[in-house]
Design an enzyme around this catalytic site. Structure first.
Site, PDB file in Angstrom:
ATOM      1  N   THR A 187      27.082 -16.088  10.229  1.00  9.06           N
ATOM      2  CA  THR A 187      27.130 -16.572  11.609  1.00  9.06           C
ATOM      3  C   THR A 187      27.472 -18.060  11.586  1.00  9.06           C
ATOM      4  O   THR A 187      27.162 -18.735  10.613  1.00  9.06           O
ATOM      5  CB  THR A 187      25.729 -16.375  12.231  1.00  9.06           C
ATOM      6  OG1 THR A 187      25.580 -15.015  12.547  1.00  9.06           O
ATOM      7  CG2 THR A 187      25.501 -17.209  13.460  1.00  9.06           C
ATOM      8  N   ARG A 215      23.078  -3.985  20.050  1.00  2.00           N
ATOM      9  CA  ARG A 215      22.047  -4.901  19.539  1.00  2.00           C
ATOM     10  C   ARG A 215      22.479  -6.352  19.772  1.00  2.00           C
ATOM     11  O   ARG A 215      23.606  -6.746  19.492  1.00  2.00           O
ATOM     12  CB  ARG A 215      21.834  -4.641  18.048  1.00  2.00           C
ATOM     13  CG  ARG A 215      20.831  -5.607  17.383  1.00  2.00           C
ATOM     14  CD  ARG A 215      21.528  -6.776  16.743  1.00  2.00           C
ATOM     15  NE  ARG A 215      20.625  -7.600  15.940  1.00  2.00           N
ATOM     16  CZ  ARG A 215      20.958  -8.768  15.420  1.00  2.00           C
ATOM     17  NH1 ARG A 215      22.169  -9.263  15.610  1.00  2.00           N
ATOM     18  NH2 ARG A 215      20.098  -9.461  14.712  1.00  2.00           N
ATOM     19  N   VAL A 216      21.579  -7.162  20.292  1.00  6.04           N
ATOM     20  CA  VAL A 216      21.855  -8.584  20.489  1.00  6.04           C
ATOM     21  C   VAL A 216      20.862  -9.374  19.647  1.00  6.04           C
ATOM     22  O   VAL A 216      19.660  -9.078  19.671  1.00  6.04           O
ATOM     23  CB  VAL A 216      21.740  -8.969  21.985  1.00  6.04           C
ATOM     24  CG1 VAL A 216      21.868 -10.473  22.167  1.00  6.04           C
ATOM     25  CG2 VAL A 216      22.812  -8.244  22.793  1.00  6.04           C
ATOM     26  N   ASP A 218      19.579 -13.333  17.876  1.00  6.05           N
ATOM     27  CA  ASP A 218      18.877 -14.520  18.370  1.00  6.05           C
ATOM     28  C   ASP A 218      19.802 -15.593  18.946  1.00  6.05           C
ATOM     29  O   ASP A 218      19.340 -16.472  19.680  1.00  6.05           O
ATOM     30  CB  ASP A 218      18.097 -15.151  17.213  1.00  6.05           C
ATOM     31  CG  ASP A 218      19.041 -15.541  16.072  1.00  6.05           C
ATOM     32  OD1 ASP A 218      19.720 -14.649  15.525  1.00  6.05           O
ATOM     33  OD2 ASP A 218      19.137 -16.739  15.764  1.00  6.05           O
ATOM     34  N   THR A 237      19.805 -19.624  12.113  1.00  2.00           N
ATOM     35  CA  THR A 237      20.629 -18.545  11.576  1.00  2.00           C
ATOM     36  C   THR A 237      19.764 -17.741  10.614  1.00  2.00           C
ATOM     37  O   THR A 237      18.802 -18.255  10.050  1.00  2.00           O
ATOM     38  CB  THR A 237      21.894 -19.089  10.864  1.00  2.00           C
ATOM     39  OG1 THR A 237      22.539 -18.002  10.183  1.00  2.00           O
ATOM     40  CG2 THR A 237      21.590 -20.178   9.862  1.00  2.00           C
ATOM     41  N   GLY A 238      20.096 -16.472  10.460  1.00  2.00           N
ATOM     42  CA  GLY A 238      19.304 -15.602   9.596  1.00  2.00           C
ATOM     43  C   GLY A 238      18.994 -14.303  10.315  1.00  2.00           C
ATOM     44  O   GLY A 238      19.737 -13.897  11.207  1.00  2.00           O
ATOM     45  N   GLY A 240      17.984 -12.207  12.928  1.00  2.00           N
ATOM     46  CA  GLY A 240      17.786 -12.516  14.337  1.00  2.00           C
ATOM     47  C   GLY A 240      16.465 -12.036  14.892  1.00  2.00           C
ATOM     48  O   GLY A 240      15.806 -12.742  15.671  1.00  2.00           O
TER      49      GLY A 240
HETATM   50  N1  ASP Z   1      21.151 -14.618  13.458  1.00  2.00           N
HETATM   51  C1  ASP Z   1      22.296 -13.754  13.519  1.00  2.00           C
HETATM   52  C2  ASP Z   1      21.921 -12.482  14.213  1.00  2.00           C
HETATM   53  O1  ASP Z   1      20.878 -11.938  13.891  1.00  2.00           O
HETATM   54  C3  ASP Z   1      22.886 -13.429  12.203  1.00  2.00           C
HETATM   55  C4  ASP Z   1      23.068 -14.601  11.279  1.00  2.00           C
HETATM   56  O2  ASP Z   1      22.610 -15.704  11.550  1.00  2.00           O
HETATM   57  O3  ASP Z   1      23.708 -14.433  10.229  1.00  2.00           O
HETATM   58  O4  ASP Z   1      22.673 -11.995  15.041  1.00  2.00           O
END
Ligand code: ASP
Length: 307
Positions: A187, A215-216, A218, A237-238, A240
Site C-alpha cells: 500500500t 472488503r474495505v 483501514d 500501513t499493514g 488493516g
Molecule cells: N492497510 C492496507 C489494508 O489493509 C494494506 C497495507 O497497508 O498493505 O487495506
C-alpha cells in the site's frame, strides 16, 4: 520546515520499492520547493506510485478472492478541511484522483458502483487490468494456501480473510475452518507540509491479496489508517483489520499532539509496543518539527525536508 514523507507498505521491502518511494518523494518535494501546496505534492507522489505498477495501489493492485477482481481504497485530505475518500472502487486507474475529484463536490466518501460511475462522469482513466506481477502474486498466494492446507499447517487466518469465500473459490477445501496468516502489502501513502504551513495526506491501496469482495481496509478509516490535524499527519500501513481494531493512527497522533512525543518516537512506540509482533504494522508521521517512521516489519519509505 517543509517536506514530504512517503511509504510503500509494511510487510516487505525491496530495492525497487525503495527506489519508487525515493522517486515519489522527489516528485512531491519539487512541487513544495517551487511553493506548491502539500496537497498537490502528496497527490503527485501517490499518483506516481499508483502508476508505477510496482505497488499494491492503482495499476499494481492485488486481486481479490475471486482471482480476477481489483477493488481499491484511497483518501486525500489537508489540514484546511479538504477531504475526499473512495472505497471498494473497481476499474479505475487512479483512486487518488477520484478522491481528489470527490473533495470538490458535496459528497466526501463514495464506495463501489457509485464511485465508479462518478469516475466515469469525471472522465478519469480506466484501470489497465491486473499486472503480470499481481496475477503471479495471486497464484502464489493461492498455492501457499493450498500447500499449507495440504501440509496440515493451517492454523490461523489473517484478519479480513474469509474462509467461506476462500472455499467458494476453491482456494481451500470446504469444511476447513482453519485460519491462515499471509498477506500482500505495498500500500502507498504520503504526508506533506508546505511552505504555507498546511499539512496534507494521501493514501491508496488495493487492499490485501485474495480478500473478500467488498472488503474495505483501514486506509479510508479516520483514526485507523489516517489522522490529520493542525498538529500534523499520520498514516498507517499493514493489516488493516488490526489497525482499525486498535485505532493505530489515532494512537500515534495522540502521542504527538497530547504527550509531546516526536513523530519518530510516537511511530516507534505504537508500532513496537502497542501492536503484537506477529501483526505487520507500520506508521509514518509528520509535525512542524520533523518526520517519523517505524514498523514492526520491513517497510519501504523515503522523506525529504528543508528549512
Ligand atoms: N492497510 C492496507 C489494508 O489493509 C494494506 C497495507 O497497508 O498493505 O487495506
Amino acid at each position: 520546515m517543509y517536506g514530504i514523507i512517503v511509504h510503500g507498505g509494511a510487510g516487505g521491502t525491496s530495492p525497487l520499492a525503495e527506489e519508487g518511494c525515493r522517486r515519489a518523494a522527489e516528485i512531491g518535494m519539487d512541487i513544495l520547493r517551487r511553493g506548491g501546496s502539500s496537497l498537490d505534492a502528496v497527490i503527485a507522489a501517490v499518483r506516481f506510485l499508483e502508476d508505477s505498477g510496482d505497488f499494491n495501489a492503482g495499476t499494481g493492485s492485488v486481486l481479490r478472492a475471486d482471482g480476477k477482481t481489483i477493488e481499491m481504497d484511497a483518501v486525500v485530505a489537508n489540514s484546511s478541511g479538504m477531504y475526499g475518500a473512495v472505497a471498494a472502487v473497481r476499474d479505475i486507474k487512479n483512486p487518488v484522483l477520484l478522491a481528489l475529484a470527490l473533495s470538490a463536490t458535496t459528497t466526501r466518501f463514495l464506495v463501489g458502483d457509485g464511485a465508479r460511475a462518478f469516475a466515469r462522469q469525471m472522465g478519469l482513466e480506466d484501470h489497465p487490468g491486473p499486472t503480470p506481477r499481481a496475477l503471479e502474486r495471486a497464484a502464489q498466494l493461492r498455492a501457499l494456501l493450498m500447500g499449507a492446507y495440504r501440509g496440515g499447517t493451517l492454523s490461523t487466518v489473517a484478519p479480513g480473510w474469509d474462509p467461506v469465500e476462500l472455499q467458494q473459490y476453491g482456494i481451500i477445501p470446504e469444511g476447513d475452518g482453519a485460519l491462515f496468516y499471509a498477506r500482500d502489502c505495498d500500500t502507498v501513502g504520503a504526508i506533506g507540509l508546505d511552505r504555507q504551513g498546511v499539512f496534507a495526506i494521501a493514501g491508496s491501496t488495493g487492499g490485501s491479496g485474495l480478500m473478500r469482495l467488498g472488503r474495505v481496509g483501514d486506509v479510508t478509516a479516520d483514526g485507523a489508517g489516517h489522522r490529520l490535524g493542525s498538529f500534523g499527519g499520520v498514516l498507517a500501513t499493514g493489516v488493516g483489520e488490526a489497525i482499525m481494531a486498535r485505532r493505530g493512527a489515532e494512537q500515534v497522533a495522540r502521542l504527538i499532539e497530547e504527550m509531546g512525543f516526536a513523530p519518530q518516537d510516537a511511530c516507534a512506540h505504537v508500532a513496537l509496543k502497542v501492536f503484537p509482533p506477529e501483526t505487520d504494522v507500520g506508521f509514518i508521521a509528520m509535525n512542524r518539527n520533523g518526520v517519523g517512521h517505524n514498523a514492526n516489519c520491513p517497510m519501504s519509505f523515503h522523506y525529504m525536508t528543508d528549512e
